[in-house]
Design a protein around this motif. Sequence first.
Motif, short mmCIF file in Angstrom:
data_model
loop_
_atom_site.label_atom_id
_atom_site.label_comp_id
_atom_site.label_asym_id
_atom_site.label_seq_id
_atom_site.Cartn_x
_atom_site.Cartn_y
_atom_site.Cartn_z
N ILE A 30 -48.25 65.84 -26.35
CA ILE A 30 -49.16 64.69 -26.41
C ILE A 30 -50.48 65.08 -27.08
O ILE A 30 -51.15 64.25 -27.70
N VAL A 76 -41.60 59.92 -26.02
CA VAL A 76 -42.99 60.39 -25.99
C VAL A 76 -43.12 61.73 -26.70
O VAL A 76 -44.02 61.92 -27.51
N ILE A 124 -51.57 56.58 -23.41
CA ILE A 124 -51.24 56.89 -24.81
C ILE A 124 -51.66 55.72 -25.70
O ILE A 124 -52.30 55.91 -26.74
N ARG A 129 -55.33 60.54 -24.87
CA ARG A 129 -54.26 61.52 -24.88
C ARG A 129 -54.49 62.68 -23.91
O ARG A 129 -53.54 63.19 -23.34
N ALA A 132 -53.46 61.32 -20.68
CA ALA A 132 -52.01 61.13 -20.68
C ALA A 132 -51.30 62.48 -20.50
O ALA A 132 -50.30 62.57 -19.77
N SER A 133 -51.81 63.51 -21.14
CA SER A 133 -51.24 64.84 -21.02
C SER A 133 -51.33 65.33 -19.57
O SER A 133 -50.35 65.85 -19.02
#
Length: 156
Positions: A30, A76, A124, A129, A132-133
């Motif tokens: 990501i 993803v 995302i 990001r 999200a990671s």
Amino acid sequence: MAGAFCLWQKPKQQLEHIFSFRMVIEPMAILEPTFNAPQEKINEIWRELDMLLESGIERLSPTQLQLAGYRFHETVIGFSNNPFFEISLRNVNRMRRLMDYRIMDDRSRYYAEVKDHMRILSLIESGQRIEASYMMKQHLAVALENKKMRRISAEV
């Protein structure tokens, strides 16, 4: 090597190694500079996640549910545009398929997993990001603990 991996390791070790690997590559994918999530793909994922929450979790077969989860993660990681990440995850998912099938009787866990997928996708989509990671790593850590608990129950 995959054959050797499966032959000499106990299922608990296999599970831990698989998730350890996934907790490295999925969150990092990501963060790749080449990461690009086309809106049309994001929309496809949203449609599938919505369907799962509306009726799919109760209606689909265990194999179909398993494949939906794999599809989310593979899509993803594919956004990273790094074919090595994508190929590696697909190979790991092939190894997981038989391990996971034995512990797929608890449909209630899918609601939490789908909601996690929705949060990750939302982050995302909004360009967050790093968050999200982090959420992906947390999601995988919880999934590992849940699988270990279900595996212990299945073996008793």
